[in-house]
Design an enzyme around this catalytic site. Sequence first.
Site, PDB file in Angstrom:
ATOM      1  N   ASP A  33       0.813  -1.211   0.000  1.00 49.10           N
ATOM      2  CA  ASP A  33       0.000   0.000   0.000  1.00 49.10           C
ATOM      3  C   ASP A  33       0.852   1.270   0.000  1.00 49.10           C
ATOM      4  O   ASP A  33       0.625   2.178  -0.821  1.00 49.10           O
ATOM      5  CB  ASP A  33      -0.925  -0.014   1.213  1.00 49.10           C
ATOM      6  CG  ASP A  33      -1.787   1.222   1.307  1.00 49.10           C
ATOM      7  OD1 ASP A  33      -2.936   1.176   0.855  1.00 49.10           O
ATOM      8  OD2 ASP A  33      -1.304   2.257   1.830  1.00 49.10           O
ATOM      9  N   THR A  71      -5.217   2.476  -0.102  1.00 52.92           N
ATOM     10  CA  THR A  71      -5.226   1.773  -1.380  1.00 52.92           C
ATOM     11  C   THR A  71      -5.667   0.330  -1.195  1.00 52.92           C
ATOM     12  O   THR A  71      -6.416  -0.217  -2.015  1.00 52.92           O
ATOM     13  CB  THR A  71      -3.840   1.831  -2.036  1.00 52.92           C
ATOM     14  OG1 THR A  71      -3.377   3.190  -2.060  1.00 52.92           O
ATOM     15  CG2 THR A  71      -3.890   1.304  -3.457  1.00 52.92           C
ATOM     16  N   ASP A  72      -5.213  -0.320  -0.131  1.00 50.24           N
ATOM     17  CA  ASP A  72      -5.676  -1.672   0.166  1.00 50.24           C
ATOM     18  C   ASP A  72      -7.189  -1.705   0.380  1.00 50.24           C
ATOM     19  O   ASP A  72      -7.891  -2.584  -0.134  1.00 50.24           O
ATOM     20  CB  ASP A  72      -4.987  -2.194   1.431  1.00 50.24           C
ATOM     21  CG  ASP A  72      -3.622  -2.806   1.158  1.00 50.24           C
ATOM     22  OD1 ASP A  72      -3.353  -3.177   0.006  1.00 50.24           O
ATOM     23  OD2 ASP A  72      -2.814  -2.899   2.096  1.00 50.24           O
ATOM     24  N   ILE A  73      -7.689  -0.770   1.165  1.00 53.79           N
ATOM     25  CA  ILE A  73      -9.122  -0.728   1.470  1.00 53.79           C
ATOM     26  C   ILE A  73      -9.930  -0.523   0.193  1.00 53.79           C
ATOM     27  O   ILE A  73     -10.914  -1.232  -0.070  1.00 53.79           O
ATOM     28  CB  ILE A  73      -9.436   0.397   2.469  1.00 53.79           C
ATOM     29  CG1 ILE A  73      -8.733   0.151   3.811  1.00 53.79           C
ATOM     30  CG2 ILE A  73     -10.935   0.555   2.658  1.00 53.79           C
ATOM     31  CD1 ILE A  73      -9.196  -1.080   4.538  1.00 53.79           C
ATOM     32  N   GLY A 106      -9.987  -3.586  -1.914  1.00 50.62           N
ATOM     33  CA  GLY A 106     -10.945  -4.555  -1.388  1.00 50.62           C
ATOM     34  C   GLY A 106     -12.372  -4.214  -1.774  1.00 50.62           C
ATOM     35  O   GLY A 106     -13.172  -5.100  -2.115  1.00 50.62           O
TER      36      GLY A 106
END
Length: 406
Positions: A147, A179-181, A184
């Site tokens: 991220d 960015t990860d969130i 997802g």
Amino acid sequence: MAGALSHIRVLDLSRILAGPWAGQLLADMGADVIKVERPGEGDDTRRWGPPWIKDEAGEPTDIASYFLCANRNKRSITVDITQPEGQALIHRLVKQSDVVLENYKVGGLKKYGLDYASLAAINPRLVYCSITGFGQTGPYAPRAGYDFLIQGLGGLMSVTGRPDGEPGAGPMKAGVALTDILTGLYASNAVLAALSWREQSGLGQHIDMALLDVQVACLANQALGYLATGENPQRLGNSHPSIVPYQDFPTADGYMILAIGNDGQFQRFCAEAGQAELAHDARFSTNALRVQHRQELVPLLRQLTVQRSTAEWIAALEAKAVPCGPINQLSEVFADPQVQARGMQLSMPHPTSGQVPQVACPIKMSATPVENRRAPPTVGQHTDEVLQELGLGAEGIAQLRSQGVV
């Protein structure tokens, strides 16, 4: 009442955050999400502490709060996918599953027979979602992606942080792994779209999600501003490139946010501040003019905002329908009456730690509401349960355990 996705089974081979976040969202909406972890170790985030969850006596446990944020409503099994017997178990589960989530490096699962082509041959209706840093194609495809790296490479940090020349100037990442969130969230959307298409076609498909793609897509107005003008946007701290005043302002006892989106709101703010003439100043009468004369207007407004406390400003401006608010710490967030009214904090029974805290799913559905069925599981908590559903008896499970397969 069953959740909206209670007819869907998800095999979650992912770990860390982007994949588990997608899996948790599907689980919150009712899907049976089986989280596949490494025997004895589990998801890396189980060890990403401190902070650690405390037990009922107030003593720290070995459960990292990081893991708890993304693994609610799942069942955990442990399978060593490097062993043929472990691969065979995954194949059996795939026959009974609708979705696979994975975030291994490109090609990393092919040697185990767990890539999309191999699993689609077993179950042509399978929706298989791969989440990587850079996607399945392109020159960066083999690279690992994280991220923080993607926030920099993907441009977010170039528009986040104090402007050059100010104290504390420099690029800054977001305070959460944004960015990860977002990846997802995009992944779960894509899975639902693929499941909908399967209803028409009878076939699954491969979804290729990349953190870099998502980060570039989520630059939104900043990206389009660059594409429209060819000019790189600059860091503005808490200011907005296209709206003024739309930033933090000092008050008599702290700070507040003004988010004035139109000229009427600006006029009402100026009147409440005792400077109605500011709204009719030739430099400030429209938003475009206020953006142009930002450096002149903002210091004038700061001289006004420091004359009252944050609470006094918020009470006065809310009465005039001028968007404003405090800058809360998390203790204040979870004490906020609106957050409490929306049920955003909850507690769930945990098999080893009594009760564990959770941040609730924000989706409110009238006919199929989110159910908090299971706290984030312990490593392999449901291994026997899931294997029994596959038809394995106690003796067969014990043998697999003695071999280190589960």
